[in-house]
Motif scaffolding. Structure first.
Motif, PDB file in Angstrom:
ATOM      1  N   GLY A  64      38.883 -10.646  22.063  1.00  0.00           N
ATOM      2  CA  GLY A  64      37.658  -9.823  21.758  1.00  0.00           C
ATOM      3  C   GLY A  64      38.071  -8.186  21.795  1.00  0.00           C
ATOM      4  O   GLY A  64      37.097  -7.457  21.605  1.00  0.00           O
ATOM      5  N   SER A  65      39.466  -8.279  22.220  1.00  0.00           N
ATOM      6  CA  SER A  65      39.647  -6.498  21.836  1.00  0.00           C
ATOM      7  C   SER A  65      41.124  -6.251  21.523  1.00  0.00           C
ATOM      8  O   SER A  65      41.971  -6.672  21.981  1.00  0.00           O
ATOM      9  CB  SER A  65      39.420  -5.877  23.427  1.00  0.00           C
ATOM     10  OG  SER A  65      39.780  -4.577  23.719  1.00  0.00           O
ATOM     11  N   ALA A  66      41.089  -5.053  20.513  1.00  0.00           N
ATOM     12  CA  ALA A  66      42.382  -4.814  19.964  1.00  0.00           C
ATOM     13  C   ALA A  66      42.185  -3.271  19.554  1.00  0.00           C
ATOM     14  O   ALA A  66      41.102  -2.751  19.051  1.00  0.00           O
ATOM     15  CB  ALA A  66      42.827  -5.364  18.787  1.00  0.00           C
ATOM     16  N   GLU A  67      43.194  -2.364  19.919  1.00  0.00           N
ATOM     17  CA  GLU A  67      43.270  -1.021  19.260  1.00  0.00           C
ATOM     18  C   GLU A  67      43.316  -0.895  17.983  1.00  0.00           C
ATOM     19  O   GLU A  67      42.672  -0.089  17.366  1.00  0.00           O
ATOM     20  CB  GLU A  67      44.280  -0.289  19.952  1.00  0.00           C
ATOM     21  CG  GLU A  67      44.075  -0.085  21.566  1.00  0.00           C
ATOM     22  CD  GLU A  67      43.186   1.131  21.827  1.00  0.00           C
ATOM     23  OE1 GLU A  67      43.094   1.878  21.102  1.00  0.00           O
ATOM     24  OE2 GLU A  67      42.416   0.883  22.486  1.00  0.00           O
ATOM     25  N   GLN A  68      44.048  -1.806  17.317  1.00  0.00           N
ATOM     26  CA  GLN A  68      44.452  -1.575  15.875  1.00  0.00           C
ATOM     27  C   GLN A  68      44.295  -3.092  15.199  1.00  0.00           C
ATOM     28  O   GLN A  68      44.422  -3.926  15.939  1.00  0.00           O
ATOM     29  CB  GLN A  68      45.863  -1.221  15.755  1.00  0.00           C
ATOM     30  CG  GLN A  68      46.033  -0.731  14.549  1.00  0.00           C
ATOM     31  CD  GLN A  68      45.731   0.590  13.730  1.00  0.00           C
ATOM     32  OE1 GLN A  68      45.568   1.335  14.721  1.00  0.00           O
ATOM     33  NE2 GLN A  68      45.948   1.003  12.656  1.00  0.00           N
ATOM     34  N   GLY A  69      43.762  -2.975  14.092  1.00  0.00           N
ATOM     35  CA  GLY A  69      43.728  -4.270  13.330  1.00  0.00           C
ATOM     36  C   GLY A  69      45.004  -4.617  12.725  1.00  0.00           C
ATOM     37  O   GLY A  69      46.043  -3.802  12.933  1.00  0.00           O
ATOM     38  N   PRO A  70      45.175  -5.981  12.356  1.00  0.00           N
ATOM     39  CA  PRO A  70      46.342  -6.378  11.827  1.00  0.00           C
ATOM     40  C   PRO A  70      46.866  -5.516  10.533  1.00  0.00           C
ATOM     41  O   PRO A  70      45.900  -5.252   9.757  1.00  0.00           O
ATOM     42  CB  PRO A  70      46.353  -8.015  11.252  1.00  0.00           C
ATOM     43  CG  PRO A  70      44.873  -8.155  11.242  1.00  0.00           C
ATOM     44  CD  PRO A  70      44.096  -6.931  12.065  1.00  0.00           C
TER      45      PRO A  70
END
Length: 88
Positions: A64-70
């Protein structure tokens, strides 16, 4: 033309990706940073992805949390702009 089920699937992926990156798309629309047509373009860009299954797996792994997408996400730049408070 894309089928309704395909569009719904990718609309869900776009929403989940934005939320995972800390972007509330509805809030951004209300603030005037995102137009409905921009969201439509993001969904259509997502439908062009060759491997939406990888996106679903990536989203599940992030919790549910990430600084940047793939790197392969066609909308990462859009979400990064919106996260920075800039207009799409």
């Amino acid at each position: 033309m894309q089928s309704t089920s395909t569009l719904k699937r990718h609309a869900d992926l776009v929403d989940r990706m934005a939320n995972t990156m800390g972007v509330d798309l509805e809030e951004k629309m209300m603030a005037g940073q995102l137009r409905p047509s921009d969201l439509g373009d993001a969904i259509l860009a997502c439908t062009g992805c060759a491997n939406p299954e990888a996106c679903g797996h990536w989203l599940a792994e992030q919790g549910g949390s990430a600084e940047q997408g793939p790197d392969y996400c066609r909308n990462t730049d859009l979400f990064s702009l919106l996260k920075a408070g800039k207009r799409a």
